[in-house]
Design a protein around this motif. Structure first.
Motif, PDB file in Angstrom:
ATOM      1  N   UNK A 180      -1.302 -59.819 -31.969  1.00  0.00           N
ATOM      2  CA  UNK A 180      -1.657 -60.779 -30.933  1.00  0.00           C
ATOM      3  C   UNK A 180      -2.214 -60.094 -29.678  1.00  0.00           C
ATOM      4  N   UNK A 181      -1.585 -59.022 -29.180  1.00  0.00           N
ATOM      5  CA  UNK A 181      -2.193 -58.340 -28.024  1.00  0.00           C
ATOM      6  C   UNK A 181      -3.570 -57.741 -28.350  1.00  0.00           C
ATOM      7  N   UNK A 182      -3.676 -57.202 -29.574  1.00  0.00           N
ATOM      8  CA  UNK A 182      -4.949 -56.623 -29.986  1.00  0.00           C
ATOM      9  C   UNK A 182      -6.034 -57.697 -29.981  1.00  0.00           C
ATOM     10  N   UNK A 183      -5.670 -58.846 -30.500  1.00  0.00           N
ATOM     11  CA  UNK A 183      -6.605 -59.962 -30.552  1.00  0.00           C
ATOM     12  C   UNK A 183      -7.044 -60.366 -29.146  1.00  0.00           C
ATOM     13  N   UNK A 184      -6.084 -60.367 -28.227  1.00  0.00           N
ATOM     14  CA  UNK A 184      -6.412 -60.717 -26.834  1.00  0.00           C
ATOM     15  C   UNK A 184      -7.400 -59.716 -26.248  1.00  0.00           C
ATOM     16  N   UNK A 185      -7.115 -58.474 -26.528  1.00  0.00           N
ATOM     17  CA  UNK A 185      -7.981 -57.378 -26.073  1.00  0.00           C
ATOM     18  C   UNK A 185      -9.416 -57.603 -26.570  1.00  0.00           C
TER      19      UNK A 185
END
Lengths: 495, 495
Positions: A180-185
């Motif tokens: 999820x954080x990677x996706x946000x990035x």
């Protein structure tokens, strides 16, 4: 003893013929049968399922298993493993009343036609009653085993031995934490790469290219076919008759390319089982998770790499003329654009596991009676919004998109996520023997196929999924490689 | 009594399920199965055939028939006719040892793959041994009935009750007497009409047009499908699932058009059987001759008429753009050019029966041991030269062109000639009720279908072929109308 073994082989042959016939009926139903034929074919599937049930639960069969086990030390590894798996299977089905077993087989055969029409007409309501029955049957069949609590864990364990809700909850939590954080990035740097790889190609040309790609990756079309269906799938009649389907979107040829490569990965696995296992019940993938590791390996690690496209652009006799107008970089980014979207089979690698999580949570919720079937469209859309930030405008693009539930494949979806994880563990092991980039650039995909065959495919079900993973990679399920791969890949693309 | 009838219906249901399953395996084998699958599927066909054999020759089944016959006056016409046909069938198969019955089923299933490859490779030798076995089995099965002389008459009678060599010899002699001079006449005025209707159309567009034509003539695609195979055929799973194939020649779209219409005629017949007969063994064409009368009616009388093309050019949403560049007269003459040619399924109406005569004489000769299978290519070519004045340059275009022998359909070919004759008798009767020309011009083909359904289709096998011909046309087989039709049609075209 020889006589007993001959008797065993004979009964297994009969079982395999029934199972192959069931497979062919299933194939027919999904690829060619007209609507008018659904009813009779479903009835035939019901009849044959009952025959298969009667055979494996018959007194004669059970006694034969017992007899053989008495002399276990005289048996070879193949037959020992067959007996072990048969005992597991019989244990599970003999508690089900035969009439219910037959009804369920007919139901899931019939359900596919109903699902297909419901999907066409965006009409969840017409599918809901049958879906409810399918879930109920699944719950009931587990309860017959004496298990009343945590039914879903038992179901999961049927698809992947050793799996359960607790393990999967942890596993998905881990993925979520990292992805999820990677996706946000990535979303911060969002770009429309895909536009360039969306162009129109006739169905006929897509078909030709799909077949060429299948041969290119090593699928043997003399021992298999490629056909079409509403939802791509692989079905094995036997290892010399492995059948794949794909589907063609006129304005997005890469959709069929990746479906084809995915199913091709399943097919290569099935075709690669050792000849010696052909007439045994081991001539099949070790588990659905291992199976998906092969399809996802071919689809993503190979198919969505830059080196693969370099190789195929060099070697292909037939390729879309539009491709030669693009740089390799444009193709690579086009087929790897990250974009939260509605359809799982067309999802990028990064959002893919989130699609699986949604289905996992829904299945868990229905089996524990947290959700009702009639609420599924709402629940589906809520979860889509929560995890992916998009909401389908129709149920056809939402809760009705997958064929699995209509087939009765409750508990199957997690296999895709496990497959992803396994595939990266396998890649890591393969790298020690093969220079993957060079091999792909030179179009030597046969080498990769041979490696997989040697380490995994040939064993069929002779080894357990765990044994395979440990012998190939030195460890059990470990999401580390998968997460690392995603991080590196997408940081490079969206730098 | 009710109980006995219920028992009967139950056993018939079982028989029908086995037969439908056999049909589906056959369908799979000819439309989709990969080469690697031929072996197992042939084995399955063998197994199922044996099951069907065991069922109808079982003591239980035979006693049930006997019981029912004891109370014949209490039975309705449907069940009486079923019993009559079953008795005929049982009489024929019970004399065959079950192992041979199974072997023959497997053999003909396997033979189709071998024929297909032999035809592809123009390699008669690879097919000859299996063809010899097929002829031998056919001879032997008749001999088991106690018939040693004139075996072929008995075989013919299986396809068309009442038929025999003497009758067919007379019949063909009559046709020959009239057609050969007519053909000579026409050949004097030979013109290349066909050139204009030979143009290139993509397979995809041919497919679309084929489906449109099927719907146009009244075939229900919700209860049937159109697929492809090396040799076009129709196969019925049940009346709600009727399957047709065609084949596409890239540079001659009319080839697939007429194959499609021909199979469509068979299909409309099968779909038109009365609902009340659906679960009986009567839900099928009355005989192969009557069946071919329907396919040839649609193909020739309708499909090769000027009025049909007028109608379709007016009504079709989708048509080949090349067609609009031609006059109706050019299309009509183009699709009716008389030209002695190599391939039966593409023959004009005038030379068509001569193709049948060749096959008839060959079958007769082999069964009476006048010819050996290994001599067939030579005999074939000699007869082609004698009757048609052309000689194939390859066996693929010659003795290997038809699928029938590999399927075991010895004695089937005369049905096509009978069908032609019947079809003109039927036309003559229809004309009293319907203005055919106007109906075709207005594209009201449903009217024609309804007439055929009312008079022929709905009865299935409830009536004998003779009963049908007499009730519809007032007379038995009478070649007069057929010969008159050919004379008039071709004198007009080649005036």
């Amino acid at each position: 003893m020889e006589e007993k073994i001959n008797k065993f082989r004979e009964m297994i042959k009969e079982k395999k013929i029934i199972d192959s016939m069931l497979a062919l009926l299933q194939w027919d139903l999904e690829t060619q049968a007209p609507k008018g034929g659904y009813k009779l074919i479903s009835e035939m599937i019901g009849e044959l399922s009952l025959k298969s049930y009667n055979l494996t639960t018959s007194k004669e069969f059970l006694e034969m298993l017992k007899e053989l086990k008495k002399n276990e030390e005289k048996l070879d590894d193949i037959i020992k493993r067959e007996i072990e798996l048969l005992e597991e299977e019989v244990e599970k089905i003999k508690v089900i009343p035969s009439e219910e077993y037959k009804m369920y087989s007919e139901l899931t055969a019939k359900a596919q036609g109903i699902w297909e029409i419901a999907r066409e007409n965006n009409d969840f309501e017409s599918f809901a009653p049958i879906l409810e029955q399918i879930f109920n049957f699944n719950r009931k069949f587990i309860e017959y085993r004496g298990i009343k609590e945590d039914v879903y864990s038992e179901i999961l364990n049927d698809y992947e031995k050793g799996m359960n809700v607790k393990k999967l909850d942890n596993f998905f939590a881990e993925l979520k934490k990292e992805i999820v954080p990677l996706l946000k990035e990535v979303n911060k740097n969002k770009r429309d790469f895909q536009k360039k790889v969306k162009f129109e190609v006739s169905e006929y040309n897509q078909k030709l290219f799909s077949k060429e790609i299948l041969e290119y990756i090593g699928f043997d079309l003399e021992r298999g076919v490629l056909s079409e269906s509403a939802h791509p799938f692989t079905l094995t009649v036997n290892k010399d008759d492995v059948r794949l389907t794909t589907r063609y979107l006129k304005d997005f040829p890469f959709s069929s390319v990746f479906s084809t490569i995915h199913e091709g990965g399943h097919g290569i696995y099935e075709q690669g089982v050792d000849e010696i296992l052909k007439d045994t019940i081991l001539s099949d993938g070790a588990s659905m998770g291992i199976h998906e590791s092969q399809s996802r390996f071919y689809e993503n690690i190979i198919g969505r790499s830059k080196e693969f496209w370099f190789g195929i652009l060099e070697k292909s006799k037939f390729k879309y003329s539009e491709l030669s107008k693009l740089t390799l970089e444009e193709i690579y980014k086009g087929i790897n654009e990250v974009s939260p979207s509605l359809i799982r089979v067309e999802a990028d690698e990064l959002t893919y596991s989130l699609h699986i999580m949604i289905r996992y949570e829904i299945e868990k919720g229905i089996l524990s009676r947290e959700y009702l079937v009639k609420d599924l469209p709402r629940v589906w859309n809520e979860k889509m919004y929560e995890y992916l930030g998009v909401v389908p405008s129709t149920d056809s693009e939402g809760v009705l998109q997958d064929v699995h539930w209509s087939c009765g494949l409750i508990g199957y979806f997690p296999s895709y996520a496990l497959g992803n994880v396994y595939s990266l563990q396998i890649l890591n092991a393969m790298k020690k023997d093969i220079n993957i980039e060079g091999t792909l650039e030179r179009g030597e995909l046969k080498r990769i196929k041979e490696w997989l065959r040697e380490k995994i495919h040939r064993y069929g079900k002779l080894k357990t999924p765990k044994e395979i993973m440990v012998s190939v990679t030195g460890e059990e399920l470990n999401p580390e490689y998968y997460i690392e791969y995603l991080k590196e890949k997408y940081k490079n693309i969206y730098n």
